[in-house]
Design an enzyme around this catalytic site. Structure first.
Site, PDB file in Angstrom:
ATOM      1  N   ASP A   1       0.855  -1.182   0.000  1.00  0.00           N
ATOM      2  CA  ASP A   1       0.000   0.000   0.000  1.00  0.00           C
ATOM      3  C   ASP A   1       0.893   1.234   0.000  1.00  0.00           C
ATOM      4  OD1 ASP A   1      -3.275   0.171   0.911  1.00  0.00           O
ATOM      5  OD2 ASP A   1      -2.140   2.054   0.930  1.00  0.00           O
TER       6      ASP A   1
ATOM      7  N   ASP B   1       4.000   2.625  -4.247  1.00  0.00           N
ATOM      8  CA  ASP B   1       3.035   3.477  -4.939  1.00  0.00           C
ATOM      9  C   ASP B   1       2.872   2.884  -6.335  1.00  0.00           C
ATOM     10  OD1 ASP B   1       1.748   5.430  -6.404  1.00  0.00           O
ATOM     11  OD2 ASP B   1       2.949   7.087  -5.620  1.00  0.00           O
ATOM     12  N   VAL B   2       1.675   2.435  -6.674  1.00  0.00           N
ATOM     13  CA  VAL B   2       1.501   1.772  -7.973  1.00  0.00           C
ATOM     14  C   VAL B   2       1.654   2.735  -9.146  1.00  0.00           C
ATOM     15  CG1 VAL B   2       0.068  -0.105  -7.048  1.00  0.00           C
ATOM     16  CG2 VAL B   2      -1.038   1.941  -8.020  1.00  0.00           C
TER      17      VAL B   2
ATOM     18  N   ASN C   1      -5.509  -4.307  -6.748  1.00  0.00           N
ATOM     19  CA  ASN C   1      -6.699  -3.718  -6.122  1.00  0.00           C
ATOM     20  C   ASN C   1      -6.563  -2.231  -5.795  1.00  0.00           C
ATOM     21  OD1 ASN C   1      -9.135  -3.807  -4.120  1.00  0.00           O
ATOM     22  ND2 ASN C   1      -7.381  -3.252  -2.842  1.00  0.00           N
TER      23      ASN C   1
ATOM     24  N   TYR D   1     -12.428   7.918 -14.005  1.00  0.00           N
ATOM     25  CA  TYR D   1     -12.607   6.630 -13.307  1.00  0.00           C
ATOM     26  C   TYR D   1     -13.208   5.585 -14.247  1.00  0.00           C
ATOM     27  CZ  TYR D   1     -13.800   3.416  -9.455  1.00  0.00           C
ATOM     28  OH  TYR D   1     -13.891   2.323  -8.628  1.00  0.00           O
TER      29      TYR D   1
ATOM     30  N   LYS E   1     -11.462   2.139 -15.509  1.00  0.00           N
ATOM     31  CA  LYS E   1     -12.031   0.817 -15.198  1.00  0.00           C
ATOM     32  C   LYS E   1     -12.435   0.072 -16.481  1.00  0.00           C
ATOM     33  CE  LYS E   1     -11.621   0.937 -10.700  1.00  0.00           C
ATOM     34  NZ  LYS E   1     -10.663   0.057 -10.004  1.00  0.00           N
TER      35      LYS E   1
ATOM     36  N   THR F   1     -16.926   0.915   1.820  1.00  0.00           N
ATOM     37  CA  THR F   1     -15.510   1.037   2.220  1.00  0.00           C
ATOM     38  C   THR F   1     -15.194   2.529   2.394  1.00  0.00           C
ATOM     39  OG1 THR F   1     -14.530   1.455   0.053  1.00  0.00           O
ATOM     40  CG2 THR F   1     -14.991  -0.856   0.603  1.00  0.00           C
TER      41      THR F   1
HETATM   42  N1  NAD Z   1     -15.834   0.739  -2.800  1.00  0.00           N
HETATM   43  C1  NAD Z   1     -16.506   0.631  -3.931  1.00  0.00           C
HETATM   44  O1  NAD Z   1     -17.709   0.937  -4.009  1.00  0.00           O
HETATM   45  C2  NAD Z   1     -15.831   0.104  -5.172  1.00  0.00           C
HETATM   46  C3  NAD Z   1     -16.628  -0.239  -6.277  1.00  0.00           C
HETATM   47  C4  NAD Z   1     -16.023  -0.734  -7.424  1.00  0.00           C
HETATM   48  C5  NAD Z   1     -14.653  -0.874  -7.475  1.00  0.00           C
HETATM   49  N2  NAD Z   1     -13.903  -0.523  -6.380  1.00  0.00           N
HETATM   50  C6  NAD Z   1     -12.452  -0.670  -6.502  1.00  0.00           C
HETATM   51  O2  NAD Z   1     -11.984  -1.483  -5.453  1.00  0.00           O
HETATM   52  C7  NAD Z   1     -10.622  -1.171  -5.190  1.00  0.00           C
HETATM   53  C8  NAD Z   1     -10.425  -0.985  -3.688  1.00  0.00           C
HETATM   54  O3  NAD Z   1     -11.255   0.075  -3.274  1.00  0.00           O
HETATM   55  P1  NAD Z   1     -11.787   0.262  -1.779  1.00  0.00           P
HETATM   56  O4  NAD Z   1     -13.214   0.613  -1.900  1.00  0.00           O
HETATM   57  O5  NAD Z   1     -11.376  -0.872  -0.927  1.00  0.00           O
HETATM   58  O6  NAD Z   1     -11.008   1.608  -1.396  1.00  0.00           O
HETATM   59  P2  NAD Z   1     -10.164   2.060  -0.117  1.00  0.00           P
HETATM   60  O7  NAD Z   1      -9.993   3.519  -0.284  1.00  0.00           O
HETATM   61  O8  NAD Z   1     -10.770   1.530   1.129  1.00  0.00           O
HETATM   62  O9  NAD Z   1      -8.757   1.304  -0.345  1.00  0.00           O
HETATM   63  C9  NAD Z   1      -7.886   1.631  -1.391  1.00  0.00           C
HETATM   64  C10 NAD Z   1      -6.456   1.420  -0.934  1.00  0.00           C
HETATM   65  O10 NAD Z   1      -5.601   1.732  -2.043  1.00  0.00           O
HETATM   66  C11 NAD Z   1      -4.494   2.459  -1.546  1.00  0.00           C
HETATM   67  N3  NAD Z   1      -3.918   3.283  -2.618  1.00  0.00           N
HETATM   68  C12 NAD Z   1      -4.414   4.426  -3.150  1.00  0.00           C
HETATM   69  N4  NAD Z   1      -3.552   4.918  -4.060  1.00  0.00           N
HETATM   70  C13 NAD Z   1      -2.506   4.069  -4.099  1.00  0.00           C
HETATM   71  C14 NAD Z   1      -1.295   4.045  -4.834  1.00  0.00           C
HETATM   72  N5  NAD Z   1      -0.981   5.024  -5.699  1.00  0.00           N
HETATM   73  N6  NAD Z   1      -0.430   3.011  -4.648  1.00  0.00           N
HETATM   74  C15 NAD Z   1      -0.725   2.033  -3.744  1.00  0.00           C
HETATM   75  N7  NAD Z   1      -1.842   2.021  -3.002  1.00  0.00           N
HETATM   76  C16 NAD Z   1      -2.728   3.022  -3.179  1.00  0.00           C
HETATM   77  C17 NAD Z   1      -5.057   3.314  -0.418  1.00  0.00           C
HETATM   78  O11 NAD Z   1      -4.029   3.761   0.460  1.00  0.00           O
HETATM   79  C18 NAD Z   1      -6.044   2.349   0.225  1.00  0.00           C
HETATM   80  O12 NAD Z   1      -5.433   1.605   1.268  1.00  0.00           O
HETATM   81  C19 NAD Z   1     -10.301   0.078  -6.020  1.00  0.00           C
HETATM   82  O13 NAD Z   1      -9.633  -0.326  -7.209  1.00  0.00           O
HETATM   83  C20 NAD Z   1     -11.680   0.617  -6.355  1.00  0.00           C
HETATM   84  O14 NAD Z   1     -11.691   1.375  -7.550  1.00  0.00           O
HETATM   85  C21 NAD Z   1     -14.443  -0.047  -5.231  1.00  0.00           C
END
Ligand code: NAD
Length: 250
Positions: A36, A63-64, A90, A155, A159, A190
């Site tokens: 992360d 950092d991705v 993720n 976004y 995606k 989340t």
């Molecule tokens: N929550 C939703 O409704 C939802 C819906 C569809 C898709 N998603 C996708 O699910 C995935 C996880 O989302 P989530 O809801 O758990 O979000 P979240 O914000 O709880 O977690 C995301 C994590 O990614 C980390 N992150 C952010 N930028 C980063 C970077 N540059 N390098 C490394 N780490 C980084 C953050 O520090 C965080 O810990 C994401 O790809 C999001 O687009 C989420």
């Protein structure tokens, strides 16, 4: 144990869907690298999980959006654990704004993390998996990878890109025994949704026929299936975990 002895990397592992996936993989016997951007939070969580799961959780920050950091992450994982059996691509960020107000920098930032970041991690993992002649990569896409939504141009572009890139990587690496799939979550409760007000949340709940937001563990369970040998004949798929959100749309 469904993932006994598997070595699995989860990016964005310190929160939400990523954290739930780290926990599920540990419960099923895997050794997990939690990665992360949030270093101190990730280190603290991984330390706790490592103690609970007999030394099977390691935190490696990255950092991705940085190729140097991503390559170092995969190299370190290989050094420490010897192989890379599975990856959950993720890490991601949200972005809600009228398109006319989105700057090039805003747009690029979302693409760098949510799309190019997924490619970077996949590329570094594939180099290792090719030599192993096996591996399973799961990319986190979204319902917004197949449907549009107002004020999410970057976004949805990212995606949508993840969904189709998944198919390409699946075709390209199938002969090497490597599977590549995507997950399409609906709205999941989340920290990513924290910025949304209650009225919008209620509206979004109404768009899911199951009548609620999803839970992180429900997406983690889909990841668990796709990354495991149970999904040995599944590649190039985009598995929706969306409470029926997309079922009525075509
Ligand atoms: N929550 C939703 O409704 C939802 C819906 C569809 C898709 N998603 C996708 O699910 C995935 C996880 O989302 P989530 O809801 O758990 O979000 P979240 O914000 O709880 O977690 C995301 C994590 O990614 C980390 N992150 C952010 N930028 C980063 C970077 N540059 N390098 C490394 N780490 C980084 C953050 O520090 C965080 O810990 C994401 O790809 C999001 O687009 C989420």
């Amino acid at each position: 144990m469904r993932l006994q002895d598997k070595k699995i990397l989860i990016t964005g592992g310190a929160s939400g869907i990523g954290l739930a996936s780290v926990e599920r993989c540990l419960e099923e016997g895997a050794s997990v690298v939690m990665s992360d951007l949030a270093t101190s939070k990730g280190e603290a969580l991984a330390k706790e999980l490592d103690a609970k799961h007999s030394g099977r959780c390691l935190f490696i920050p990255a950092d991705v959006s940085s190729t140097t950091e991503v390559d170092a992450l995969l190299n370190k994982m290989q050094q420490e654990l010897g192989r890379v059996d599975g990856v959950f691509n993720n890490a991601g960020i949200g972005g809600l704004a009228p398109s006319t107000e989105v700057t090039d920098e805003d747009f690029d930032k979302i693409l760098q993390i949510n799309l190019t970041g997924v490619f970077r991690v996949a590329r570094a993992a594939l180099k290792i998996m090719e030599k192993q002649d096996s591996g399973s990569i799961v990319n986190c896409a979204s319902i917004l990878g197949v449907f549009g939504q107002s004020q999410t141009a970057a976004y949805t572009a990212a995606k949508g890109g993840v969904v189709n890139m998944t198919r390409t990587l699946a075709l390209e690496y199938a002969s090497k025994g490597i599977r590549v799939n995507a997950i399409g979550p609906g709205y999941i409760d989340t920290p990513l949704l924290e910025a949304l007000d209650d009225e919008l949340k209620q509206f979004l709940i109404g768009m899911h026929p199951l009548g609620r937001l999803g839970r992180s563990e429900e997406v983690a369970n889909a990841f668990l299936f796709l990354v495991s040998d149970e999904a040995s004949f599944v590649t190039g798929a985009h598995l929706m975990v969306d409470g029926g959100f997309t079922a009525g749309k075509s």
